[in-house]
Design a protein around this motif. Structure first.
Motif, short mmCIF file in Angstrom:
data_model
loop_
_atom_site.label_atom_id
_atom_site.label_comp_id
_atom_site.label_asym_id
_atom_site.label_seq_id
_atom_site.Cartn_x
_atom_site.Cartn_y
_atom_site.Cartn_z
N HIS A 22 0.83 -1.20 0.00
CA HIS A 22 0.00 0.00 0.00
C HIS A 22 0.87 1.26 0.00
CE1 HIS A 22 -3.26 -2.60 2.16
NE2 HIS A 22 -3.21 -2.81 0.86
N ASP A 23 1.93 1.21 0.76
CA ASP A 23 2.87 2.33 0.85
C ASP A 23 3.49 2.61 -0.52
OD1 ASP A 23 4.28 4.34 2.08
OD2 ASP A 23 5.73 3.03 3.05
N ALA A 24 3.93 1.56 -1.19
CA ALA A 24 4.56 1.72 -2.51
C ALA A 24 3.58 2.28 -3.53
CB ALA A 24 5.10 0.37 -2.99
N LEU A 25 2.34 1.82 -3.49
CA LEU A 25 1.33 2.33 -4.43
C LEU A 25 1.06 3.82 -4.18
CD1 LEU A 25 -1.20 -0.65 -4.45
CD2 LEU A 25 0.38 0.01 -6.27
N ALA A 26 1.02 4.20 -2.91
CA ALA A 26 0.81 5.61 -2.58
C ALA A 26 1.98 6.47 -3.05
CB ALA A 26 0.58 5.77 -1.08
N LEU A 27 3.20 5.96 -2.91
CA LEU A 27 4.37 6.70 -3.38
C LEU A 27 4.35 6.85 -4.91
CD1 LEU A 27 7.28 5.35 -1.14
CD2 LEU A 27 6.46 7.71 -1.29
N LEU A 28 3.95 5.80 -5.61
CA LEU A 28 3.81 5.91 -7.06
C LEU A 28 2.74 6.93 -7.43
CD1 LEU A 28 4.07 2.14 -8.10
CD2 LEU A 28 5.78 3.93 -8.44
N GLY A 29 1.67 6.96 -6.63
CA GLY A 29 0.64 7.96 -6.85
C GLY A 29 1.17 9.37 -6.65
N HIS A 30 2.07 9.53 -5.68
CA HIS A 30 2.70 10.84 -5.45
C HIS A 30 3.49 11.29 -6.67
CE1 HIS A 30 4.86 14.03 -3.29
NE2 HIS A 30 5.94 13.61 -3.92
N VAL A 31 4.27 10.40 -7.23
CA VAL A 31 5.06 10.73 -8.42
C VAL A 31 4.15 11.11 -9.58
CG1 VAL A 31 6.68 9.82 -10.12
CG2 VAL A 31 6.99 9.28 -7.69
N ALA A 32 3.07 10.35 -9.74
CA ALA A 32 2.15 10.63 -10.83
C ALA A 32 1.45 11.97 -10.66
CB ALA A 32 1.12 9.50 -10.94
N LEU A 33 0.96 12.24 -9.45
CA LEU A 33 0.16 13.44 -9.22
C LEU A 33 0.99 14.72 -9.17
CD1 LEU A 33 -2.33 12.07 -6.53
CD2 LEU A 33 -2.83 12.60 -8.92
N TRP A 34 2.22 14.61 -8.65
CA TRP A 34 3.03 15.80 -8.44
C TRP A 34 4.05 16.05 -9.56
CZ3 TRP A 34 2.21 19.55 -4.93
CH2 TRP A 34 1.36 19.26 -3.85
N LEU A 35 4.38 15.00 -10.34
CA LEU A 35 5.43 15.16 -11.34
C LEU A 35 4.98 14.78 -12.75
CD1 LEU A 35 8.45 13.77 -9.26
CD2 LEU A 35 7.99 16.16 -9.86
N VAL A 36 4.50 13.56 -12.91
CA VAL A 36 4.22 13.06 -14.26
C VAL A 36 3.07 13.81 -14.92
CG1 VAL A 36 3.57 11.06 -15.64
CG2 VAL A 36 5.13 10.78 -13.70
N ILE A 37 1.92 13.83 -14.27
CA ILE A 37 0.74 14.47 -14.89
C ILE A 37 0.95 15.97 -15.09
CG2 ILE A 37 -1.71 14.99 -14.55
CD1 ILE A 37 -2.00 12.29 -13.16
N PRO A 38 1.45 16.71 -14.09
CA PRO A 38 1.69 18.15 -14.33
C PRO A 38 2.68 18.42 -15.45
CG PRO A 38 1.70 17.69 -11.98
CD PRO A 38 1.69 16.36 -12.67
N ALA A 39 3.63 17.50 -15.67
CA ALA A 39 4.64 17.71 -16.71
C ALA A 39 4.00 17.77 -18.10
CB ALA A 39 5.68 16.59 -16.67
N PHE A 40 2.88 17.10 -18.30
CA PHE A 40 2.21 17.15 -19.59
C PHE A 40 1.63 18.54 -19.87
CE2 PHE A 40 1.99 12.51 -18.96
CZ PHE A 40 2.48 12.09 -20.18
N PHE A 41 1.32 19.28 -18.82
CA PHE A 41 0.68 20.59 -19.00
C PHE A 41 1.68 21.75 -18.91
CE2 PHE A 41 -2.56 17.72 -17.39
CZ PHE A 41 -3.63 17.99 -18.21
#
Length: 374
Positions: free
Chosen positions: A190-209
């Protein structure tokens, strides 16, 4: 009956054992709003002054998320265990990028039972880069000795990496647990999934915009400022010279915890610091560390009321109870890098250990966690 149990009964009679879940969730929502609203202001603003204001607001909001989640990590936000765990996963790995399982191991299971016990409390061990103990300086030789004597010059800059170091240490701990089938649990997944979610929400998705460089730059500024914020909130409780450092006396963590005078250890190594209304809101109880260390299962909402009774109890029973001004405590947390603290050879000699059957439930829980990681 042990005095700590008598205090616990009095607090229960006053209703302070209740979990003020609604209030704590409202505070968390405010902190999240400030953290995200500050980022939005930076994105939308066309003025460097508004950018600076947005970053400051976001940093304070992120600090509030950190300290509010600290309460949840001690299962003090809600009566249901899963709610506290879910909030911890949200606040630490998902929102701040800091491993929840690492925090539970490092802070709850290791730091709380043996605060400032050298060789047992990892929070007091800053080696190999820095030290705040006289022993380390005395044992160092050559260039290493020179560095320890001048480390205070680098500390204001090193604090900038505080939050990043916690993130990296958490990832290393989590990866080690995931790779080892004997240690791996659902909590680590669960911890690892949440950390991956952090990367996606704070870095990956915003980078597209907004582009990867702009996103990475803003994220780096956020992490640096959060490092300073975490230092001024958490360091004052255990770093100043008034908070004793104690030798482990050759004992394991579990053995030390069982044999120590629990109250004397916690009050000798822990300090409170004074804040105003806003300070209490953003510190969420870390300014009342003595109350928190003696009763970690209680919500920080009740600490100001508990402090009046606990201070009187300590004065009557001969236990230390120290409160510093906030900026005084921050300054003294920096001074120890210039003048490291001695390590007392022995501290637990006054009142005897807390009997497990009489200890408050939160103390017993800490003892159980100690046994698991010992």
């Amino acid at each position: 009956m042990h005095p700590l149990s008598l205090l616990n009964q009095e607090f229960i009679a006053r209703g302070w054992n209740r979990k003020p879940t609604g209030r704590l969730l409202a505070e968390l929502a405010l902190h999240v709003t400030l953290a995200l609203g500050g980022i939005a202001l930076v994105v939308l603003a066309r003025s460097p002054w508004l950018d600076a204001l947005g970053i400051l607001v976001s940093t304070m909001g992120s600090l509030g998320v950190s300290t509010n989640t600290h309460t949840s990590s001690h299962y003090s936000t809600a009566t249901r265990r899963w709610v506290n765990r879910a909030l911890t996963y949200f606040g630490y790995p998902l929102f701040l990028g800091m491993s929840a399982t690492y925090w539970w191991q490092k802070h709850v299971a290791v730091h709380h039972p043996t605060p400032n016990v050298i060789g047992l409390d990892d929070d007091a061990d800053l080696l190999p880069t820095f030290t705040i103990t006289e022993r380390d300086v005395a044992e160092a030789r050559g260039l290493r000795r020179w560095w320890f004597e001048h480390q205070w010059l680098a500390i204001p800059f090193a604090i900038a990496f505080n939050a990043l170091n916690v993130q990296q240490a958490g990832v290393r701990y989590l990866v080690g647990c995931l790779r080892d089938s004997s240690r791996r649990t659902k909590a680590h997944v669960h911890d690892a999934l949440a950390l991956l979610g952090h990367v996606a929400l704070w870095l990956v998705i915003p980078a597209f915009f907004f582009g990867p460089l702009a996103v990475l730059g803003l994220y780096a500024v956020r992490v640096v400022l959060l490092g300073y914020a975490i230092f001024i909130a958490f360091a004052p409780a255990h770093f100043p010279a008034e908070a004793a450092f104690v030798d482990r006396e050759g004992k394991s963590r579990a053995e030390y915890f069982r044999k120590a005078d629990y109250i004397f250890l916690q009050t000798s190594t822990t300090l409170n610091f004074r804040t105003g209304f806003l300070g209490r809101l953003f510190c969420a109880g870390v300014d009342y560390q003595i109350e928190h260390h003696l009763f970690p299962g209680y919500s920080h909402v009740y600490y100001p009321q508990m402090s009046r009774i606990l201070r009187r109890f300590c004065e009557e029973q001969g236990y230390p109870y120290r409160t510093l001004g906030w900026w005084e405590a921050v300054w003294k947390s920096l001074v120890v890098f210039r003048k490291p603290k001695p390590i007392l050879p022995r501290l637990m000699t006054v009142h005897g250990p807390v009997p497990a059957a009489e200890a408050p439930e939160s103390v017993a829980i800490v003892g159980d966690m100690i046994e698991q990681v010992a």
